[in-house]
Write a protein that holds these residues in place. Structure first.
Motif, PDB file in Angstrom:
ATOM      1  N   ARG A 298       1.046  -1.312   0.395  1.00 20.79           N
ATOM      2  CA  ARG A 298      -0.190   0.175   0.170  1.00 20.79           C
ATOM      3  C   ARG A 298       0.942   1.129  -0.148  1.00 20.79           C
ATOM      4  NH1 ARG A 298      -4.715  -1.219   4.774  1.00 20.79           N
ATOM      5  NH2 ARG A 298      -2.858  -2.215   5.756  1.00 20.79           N
ATOM      6  N   LYS A 299       2.415   0.892  -0.134  1.00 11.99           N
ATOM      7  CA  LYS A 299       3.224   2.309   0.356  1.00 11.99           C
ATOM      8  C   LYS A 299       2.915   3.637  -1.288  1.00 11.99           C
ATOM      9  CE  LYS A 299       7.647   4.258  -1.938  1.00 11.99           C
ATOM     10  NZ  LYS A 299       8.969   3.230  -1.901  1.00 11.99           N
ATOM     11  N   GLY A 300       2.346   4.262  -0.337  1.00 18.86           N
ATOM     12  CA  GLY A 300       2.122   5.465  -1.105  1.00 18.86           C
ATOM     13  C   GLY A 300       0.704   6.141  -1.342  1.00 18.86           C
ATOM     14  N   ILE A 301       0.155   4.923  -0.366  1.00 11.89           N
ATOM     15  CA  ILE A 301      -2.102   4.769  -0.419  1.00 11.89           C
ATOM     16  C   ILE A 301      -1.819   5.743   0.739  1.00 11.89           C
ATOM     17  CG2 ILE A 301      -3.956   4.196   0.537  1.00 11.89           C
ATOM     18  CD1 ILE A 301      -2.902   1.368  -2.052  1.00 11.89           C
ATOM     19  N   TYR A 302      -2.967   6.228   1.151  1.00 11.87           N
ATOM     20  CA  TYR A 302      -3.388   7.323   2.166  1.00 11.87           C
ATOM     21  C   TYR A 302      -4.495   7.186   2.445  1.00 11.87           C
ATOM     22  CZ  TYR A 302      -5.802  10.844  -0.974  1.00 11.87           C
ATOM     23  OH  TYR A 302      -5.759  11.794  -1.526  1.00 11.87           O
ATOM     24  N   ASP A 303      -5.013   7.389   3.560  1.00 11.14           N
ATOM     25  CA  ASP A 303      -6.909   7.017   4.143  1.00 11.14           C
ATOM     26  C   ASP A 303      -6.453   7.359   5.369  1.00 11.14           C
ATOM     27  OD1 ASP A 303      -5.503   5.334   5.845  1.00 11.14           O
ATOM     28  OD2 ASP A 303      -6.306   3.702   5.456  1.00 11.14           O
ATOM     29  N   LEU A 304      -8.046   7.556   5.549  1.00  6.78           N
ATOM     30  CA  LEU A 304      -8.539   9.019   7.483  1.00  6.78           C
ATOM     31  C   LEU A 304      -8.299   7.447   8.624  1.00  6.78           C
ATOM     32  CD1 LEU A 304      -9.717  11.404   7.687  1.00  6.78           C
ATOM     33  CD2 LEU A 304     -11.784   9.627   7.710  1.00  6.78           C
ATOM     34  N   PHE A 305      -7.322   8.163   9.041  1.00  8.99           N
ATOM     35  CA  PHE A 305      -6.749   7.156  10.181  1.00  8.99           C
ATOM     36  C   PHE A 305      -7.973   7.574  11.248  1.00  8.99           C
ATOM     37  CE2 PHE A 305      -4.468   6.390  14.132  1.00  8.99           C
ATOM     38  CZ  PHE A 305      -4.407   4.787  13.723  1.00  8.99           C
ATOM     39  N   SER A 306      -9.040   8.337  11.313  1.00  9.95           N
ATOM     40  CA  SER A 306      -9.357   8.965  12.552  1.00  9.95           C
ATOM     41  C   SER A 306     -10.174  10.135  12.658  1.00  9.95           C
ATOM     42  CB  SER A 306      -8.640   9.094  14.213  1.00  9.95           C
ATOM     43  OG  SER A 306      -9.555   8.799  15.139  1.00  9.95           O
ATOM     44  N   ASP A 307     -11.632  10.159  12.569  1.00 10.79           N
ATOM     45  CA  ASP A 307     -12.522  11.198  12.136  1.00 10.79           C
ATOM     46  C   ASP A 307     -13.088  11.819  13.113  1.00 10.79           C
ATOM     47  OD1 ASP A 307     -13.334  12.967  10.571  1.00 10.79           O
ATOM     48  OD2 ASP A 307     -14.763  12.141   9.260  1.00 10.79           O
ATOM     49  N   ASN A 308     -13.749  12.940  13.264  1.00  7.51           N
ATOM     50  CA  ASN A 308     -14.653  13.222  14.634  1.00  7.51           C
ATOM     51  C   ASN A 308     -14.258  13.623  15.401  1.00  7.51           C
ATOM     52  OD1 ASN A 308     -16.834  14.574  13.931  1.00  7.51           O
ATOM     53  ND2 ASN A 308     -17.948  12.994  14.865  1.00  7.51           N
ATOM     54  N   LEU A 309     -12.547  13.981  15.638  1.00  7.02           N
ATOM     55  CA  LEU A 309     -12.425  13.933  16.475  1.00  7.02           C
ATOM     56  C   LEU A 309     -12.838  15.243  17.851  1.00  7.02           C
ATOM     57  CD1 LEU A 309      -8.707  14.243  16.095  1.00  7.02           C
ATOM     58  CD2 LEU A 309      -9.493  12.164  16.223  1.00  7.02           C
ATOM     59  N   PRO A 310     -12.844  14.670  19.330  1.00  2.53           N
ATOM     60  CA  PRO A 310     -13.865  15.746  20.441  1.00  2.53           C
ATOM     61  C   PRO A 310     -12.588  16.944  20.528  1.00  2.53           C
ATOM     62  CG  PRO A 310     -12.458  13.878  21.294  1.00  2.53           C
ATOM     63  CD  PRO A 310     -12.031  13.448  19.485  1.00  2.53           C
ATOM     64  N   GLY A 311     -12.427  17.605  19.264  1.00  3.71           N
ATOM     65  CA  GLY A 311     -11.116  18.778  19.776  1.00  3.71           C
ATOM     66  C   GLY A 311     -10.496  19.012  18.058  1.00  3.71           C
ATOM     67  N   ALA A 312      -9.905  19.876  18.554  1.00  2.80           N
ATOM     68  CA  ALA A 312      -8.414  20.438  17.618  1.00  2.80           C
ATOM     69  C   ALA A 312      -7.238  19.375  17.959  1.00  2.80           C
ATOM     70  CB  ALA A 312      -8.648  21.893  17.030  1.00  2.80           C
ATOM     71  N   PRO A 313      -6.932  18.282  16.055  1.00  2.00           N
ATOM     72  CA  PRO A 313      -5.636  18.372  17.300  1.00  2.00           C
ATOM     73  C   PRO A 313      -4.517  18.757  16.986  1.00  2.00           C
ATOM     74  CG  PRO A 313      -6.888  16.695  14.853  1.00  2.00           C
ATOM     75  CD  PRO A 313      -7.571  17.537  15.930  1.00  2.00           C
ATOM     76  N   ASP A 314      -3.336  18.753  17.148  1.00  2.00           N
ATOM     77  CA  ASP A 314      -2.127  19.261  17.120  1.00  2.00           C
ATOM     78  C   ASP A 314      -1.062  18.683  17.450  1.00  2.00           C
ATOM     79  OD1 ASP A 314       0.364  21.014  17.343  1.00  2.00           O
ATOM     80  OD2 ASP A 314      -0.586  22.882  18.545  1.00  2.00           O
ATOM     81  N   ASN A 315      -0.259  17.910  18.103  1.00  2.00           N
ATOM     82  CA  ASN A 315       1.067  17.272  18.329  1.00  2.00           C
ATOM     83  C   ASN A 315       0.059  15.485  18.774  1.00  2.00           C
ATOM     84  OD1 ASN A 315       2.981  19.112  17.733  1.00  2.00           O
ATOM     85  ND2 ASN A 315       3.452  19.155  19.848  1.00  2.00           N
ATOM     86  N   ILE A 316       1.313  14.739  18.728  1.00  2.00           N
ATOM     87  CA  ILE A 316       0.769  13.336  18.013  1.00  2.00           C
ATOM     88  C   ILE A 316       1.822  12.454  18.655  1.00  2.00           C
ATOM     89  CG2 ILE A 316       0.914  13.041  16.049  1.00  2.00           C
ATOM     90  CD1 ILE A 316      -1.453  10.742  15.903  1.00  2.00           C
ATOM     91  N   ARG A 317       2.147  11.974  19.728  1.00  2.39           N
ATOM     92  CA  ARG A 317       2.814  11.169  19.812  1.00  2.39           C
ATOM     93  C   ARG A 317       2.836   9.436  19.945  1.00  2.39           C
ATOM     94  NH1 ARG A 317       7.954  13.672  21.782  1.00  2.39           N
ATOM     95  NH2 ARG A 317       8.169  15.687  20.043  1.00  2.39           N
ATOM     96  N   PRO A 318       3.655   8.517  19.818  1.00  7.69           N
ATOM     97  CA  PRO A 318       3.236   7.062  19.539  1.00  7.69           C
ATOM     98  C   PRO A 318       2.974   6.456  21.419  1.00  7.69           C
ATOM     99  CG  PRO A 318       5.080   6.712  19.364  1.00  7.69           C
ATOM    100  CD  PRO A 318       4.687   8.661  18.877  1.00  7.69           C
ATOM    101  N   SER A 319       2.790   5.748  21.579  1.00  8.12           N
ATOM    102  CA  SER A 319       2.378   5.548  23.211  1.00  8.12           C
ATOM    103  C   SER A 319       2.568   4.119  23.123  1.00  8.12           C
ATOM    104  CB  SER A 319       1.007   5.236  23.360  1.00  8.12           C
ATOM    105  OG  SER A 319       0.646   4.710  24.615  1.00  8.12           O
ATOM    106  N   LYS A 320       3.873   3.856  24.039  1.00  8.31           N
ATOM    107  CA  LYS A 320       4.681   2.834  24.345  1.00  8.31           C
ATOM    108  C   LYS A 320       3.874   1.464  24.841  1.00  8.31           C
ATOM    109  CE  LYS A 320       8.633   4.628  26.337  1.00  8.31           C
ATOM    110  NZ  LYS A 320       9.951   4.732  27.072  1.00  8.31           N
ATOM    111  N   ASP A 321       2.388   1.942  24.907  1.00  5.26           N
ATOM    112  CA  ASP A 321       1.459   0.947  25.070  1.00  5.26           C
ATOM    113  C   ASP A 321       0.967   0.423  24.420  1.00  5.26           C
ATOM    114  OD1 ASP A 321       0.146   2.483  25.789  1.00  5.26           O
ATOM    115  OD2 ASP A 321      -0.653   2.004  27.823  1.00  5.26           O
ATOM    116  N   GLY A 322       1.048   0.623  22.888  1.00  8.40           N
ATOM    117  CA  GLY A 322       0.232   1.253  21.946  1.00  8.40           C
ATOM    118  C   GLY A 322      -0.872   2.835  21.628  1.00  8.40           C
TER     119      GLY A 322
END
Length: 345
Positions: A298-322
């Motif tokens: 699927r290299k080069g393909i994009y999709d919607l990962f998460s929609d209609n969030l309960p706020g305006a997202p700013d930064n994002i970081r992976p969590s160690k527990d998933g």
């Protein structure tokens, strides 16, 4: 005699009045009310005239003055209810504040092997916080001016946003909103420019370099939130609504850059998946997270990962527990959200 009576009657009446307005029929109380009401009515008329003039000038200004933005409609969504897993809590009130009142506008953070914390501040400085709490000044991305820390001087003083260590923790790779993609060598104490904002990518200068993440192969993925608006003009970018942001890659080894996605709505925070199969990007004004696959079928393909969030997202970081930690500086909650209300128009 008839002529004398007519003259007396004409003197008793005000010119242009009717029979029932005869001055002889006005009592003293009525006369006082008339005198009191005249100034009151005059005051109301003045107020109405002033308000009408102001409204008229405002309407004239709105229709005649050119607008700095060219807004596009954004489809509204059903606002989230804050119940179930979104039930409000006070967990964030229990946080431990690091050096309260001493750090102005820290954005992104990195922690090295020795527990030192690195971050960029509103006045253009990159600092290191030792485990003892001591603040060490490392470098300033722009020039040092008395007005540094004021948003009007950010383009001169610099505004470091996203930052992250390279593979060997020898360098900090920095997104400066106004100056471009930078590198700071921790051992030599030298700051260099990898891609200047003026150069940009594909002959399109950067206006708002925002956040980044770095792969194990030393490839940098970063966001340019807009090719039109600078960070200090972000209200225009939010109200305009059009997709002017880009996701860009830069190879530290080969020095090659590439636009991976464009037309994004205020792309902001970015993070790699643990296996580096894909990258996720927060779209702040769209209240969603997009995903772009970097390898595999699927290299080069994009999709919607998460929609209609309960706020305006700013930064994002992976969590160690998933999963991922996502910072929401503002909320979207039923029954009303300003941007969702005006978005379709």
């Amino acid at each position: 005699q008839d002529m004398a009576e007519k003259t007396i009657q004409s003197r008793r009446r005000r010119p242009g009045t009717e029979e029932n307005d005869d001055l002889e029929n006005i009592s003293e109380d009525d006369d006082k009310k008339v005198k009191r009401n005249k100034p009151l009515r005059s005051a109301y008329m003045i107020v109405f005239q002033v308000v009408g003039a102001i409204v008229g000038l405002l309407v004239f200004y709105l229709f005649v003055t050119p607008s700095p933005i060219k807004p596009v409609p954004i489809k509204s969504q059903d606002l989230p209810y804050f119940n179930g897993i979104l039930q409000p809590n006070n967990a964030l009130q229990q946080v431990i504040k690091i050096l309260p009142g001493e750090l102005n506008g820290p954005e992104s953070i990195q922690v090295d092997r020795d527990g030192n914390i690195y971050t960029g501040l509103h006045d253009g400085r990159i600092i290191k916080i030792l485990p003892s709490g001591k603040i060490v000044h490392l470098v300033r991305t722009g020039i040092d001016l008395p007005e540094c820390g004021n948003i009007t001087a950010e383009d001169k003083c610099g505004r470091p946003l996203g930052l992250q260590f390279d593979r060997d923790q020898e360098n900090l790779i920095i997104c400066d909103a106004y100056l471009g993609l930078l590198k700071y060598n921790l051992k030599a104490g030298e700051l260099t420019t990898l891609i200047s904002a003026a150069k940009g990518v594909n002959d399109v200068p950067f206006k708002f370099v925002n956040h980044l993440t770095i792969s194990s192969s030393n490839k940098v993925y970063f966001t340019d939130s807009s090719w039109k608006w600078q960070r200090r003009d972000f209200p225009y970018m939010i109200l305009e609504g059009s997709g002017q942001g880009r996701l860009i890659s830069y190879d530290i080894e080969t020095k090659q850059s590439e636009v991976l996605m464009d037309g994004l709505f205020f792309p902001n925070g970015i993070a790699l998946s643990p296996d580096e199969e894909f990258v996720v990007v927060c779209e702040t004004t769209a209240s969603r997270i997009m995903r772009l696959f970097l390898k595999g079928s699927r290299k080069g393909i994009y999709d919607l990962f998460s929609d209609n969030l309960p706020g305006a997202p700013d930064n994002i970081r992976p969590s160690k527990d998933g999963g991922y930690w996502v910072a929401l500086p503002s909320i979207r909650k039923w029954p009303f959200s300003f941007l969702d209300s005006v978005g379709p128009y």
